[in-house]
Design a protein around this motif. Structure first.
Motif, PDB file in Angstrom:
ATOM      1  N   LYS A  13       0.247  -8.513  36.691  1.00  0.00           N
ATOM      2  CA  LYS A  13      -0.107  -9.196  35.443  1.00  0.00           C
ATOM      3  C   LYS A  13       0.621  -8.559  34.258  1.00  0.00           C
ATOM      4  CE  LYS A  13      -4.161 -10.394  32.699  1.00  0.00           C
ATOM      5  NZ  LYS A  13      -3.915  -9.511  31.583  1.00  0.00           N
ATOM      6  N   VAL A  64       3.922  -9.849  33.815  1.00  0.00           N
ATOM      7  CA  VAL A  64       3.891 -11.292  33.592  1.00  0.00           C
ATOM      8  C   VAL A  64       4.357 -12.043  34.849  1.00  0.00           C
ATOM      9  CG1 VAL A  64       4.311 -13.138  31.913  1.00  0.00           C
ATOM     10  CG2 VAL A  64       4.435 -10.775  31.167  1.00  0.00           C
ATOM     11  N   THR A  81       2.390 -13.746  36.810  1.00  0.00           N
ATOM     12  CA  THR A  81       1.012 -14.220  36.797  1.00  0.00           C
ATOM     13  C   THR A  81       0.594 -14.863  38.107  1.00  0.00           C
ATOM     14  OG1 THR A  81       1.278 -14.531  34.418  1.00  0.00           O
ATOM     15  CG2 THR A  81      -0.673 -15.496  35.423  1.00  0.00           C
ATOM     16  N   ASP A  82       1.433 -15.696  38.696  1.00  0.00           N
ATOM     17  CA  ASP A  82       1.049 -16.341  39.960  1.00  0.00           C
ATOM     18  C   ASP A  82       0.804 -15.304  41.051  1.00  0.00           C
ATOM     19  OD1 ASP A  82       1.169 -18.840  38.802  1.00  0.00           O
ATOM     20  OD2 ASP A  82       3.184 -19.277  39.545  1.00  0.00           O
ATOM     21  N   SER A  92      -4.399 -17.159  30.723  1.00  0.00           N
ATOM     22  CA  SER A  92      -3.040 -16.988  30.185  1.00  0.00           C
ATOM     23  C   SER A  92      -2.092 -18.106  30.622  1.00  0.00           C
ATOM     24  CB  SER A  92      -2.464 -15.627  30.583  1.00  0.00           C
ATOM     25  OG  SER A  92      -2.047 -15.626  31.934  1.00  0.00           O
ATOM     26  N   ILE A  93      -2.418 -18.816  31.709  1.00  0.00           N
ATOM     27  CA  ILE A  93      -1.572 -19.934  32.146  1.00  0.00           C
ATOM     28  C   ILE A  93      -2.242 -21.281  31.872  1.00  0.00           C
ATOM     29  CG2 ILE A  93      -0.280 -18.607  33.851  1.00  0.00           C
ATOM     30  CD1 ILE A  93      -2.052 -19.971  36.027  1.00  0.00           C
ATOM     31  N   GLU A 127      -5.349 -22.282  32.552  1.00  0.00           N
ATOM     32  CA  GLU A 127      -6.400 -22.694  33.490  1.00  0.00           C
ATOM     33  C   GLU A 127      -7.761 -22.289  32.917  1.00  0.00           C
ATOM     34  OE1 GLU A 127      -6.100 -24.465  36.250  1.00  0.00           O
ATOM     35  OE2 GLU A 127      -3.914 -24.599  36.156  1.00  0.00           O
TER      36      GLU A 127
END
Length: 190
Positions: free
Chosen positions: A113, A116, A118-119, A148-149, A151
């Motif tokens: 994280k 970055v 993220t996935d 942060s994305i 969702e």
């Protein structure tokens, strides 16, 4: 009692300065003693000396390269020292060596994280939660990564699970408020 046992007791009693001194005595006599190197890494971590902790963990890993705990210690030290890339490498290795340890996946998720990624972070954090659904820090970090994305609903769901189990968790309530999720009563969190 030998010096290693003494150092173990000092670490257990959170006497990190004393443990570091005892371990320095051990390493003066046996500089390649892997248990002393590993414990020195722990003592340095707890003293906030993360760069030095990483040095100790690396030296210990020269003698015990398949030790998941040493790999995790190195990864955490590198993460705390600001080397997220090095942390990811060490923490992936720790997860490969001990795939059923939730804290390893949590720490890997945190490091990913920070980079970055993220996935990948979300995947690691979800794996931590499959292994230990009560891991609050993993759930909070997952919620932050999801938010942060974009969702938001998924993030809110994770945060509601935290406040449902821990209604006194201010961090989760604050994060929910920041998502602008209404209502914010304890009854709605369940």
């Amino acid at each position: 009692m030998n010096l290693l046992q003494r150092a173990q007791g000092e670490l257990a009693r959170r006497q990190f300065d004393a443990a570091a001194a005892t371990l320095a005595s051990v390493l003066a006599q046996a500089p390649d003693c892997a248990p002393a190197l590993g414990m020195s890494g722990v003592a340095a971590q707890m003293q906030g000396r993360h760069d030095q902790a990483a040095v100790f963990f690396r030296k210990a890993l020269e003698h015990q390269p398949r030790d998941a705990g040493l790999q995790a210690g190195l990864g955490i030290s590198l993460f705390e020292a600001g080397d997220a890339g090095g942390a990811v490498t060490a923490l992936r290795r720790a997860c490969d060596l001990a795939p059923n340890v939730a804290s390893g996946w949590f720490n890997l998720g945190r490091a990913l994280k920070l980079q970055v990624r993220t996935d990948e972070a979300i995947e690691a954090l979800r794996r931590a939660l499959r292994l230990d659904p009560s891991h609050v820090s993993a759930r909070l970090t997952l919620a932050d990564a999801l938010a942060s994305i974009g969702e938001i609903d998924a993030a809110a769901s994770e945060l509601r699970r935290v406040v449902g189990a821990h209604p006194d968790n201010a961090h989760a309530w604050f994060a929910l408020a920041n998502l602008k999720v209404i209502p914010l009563s304890p009854e709605d969190a369940a």
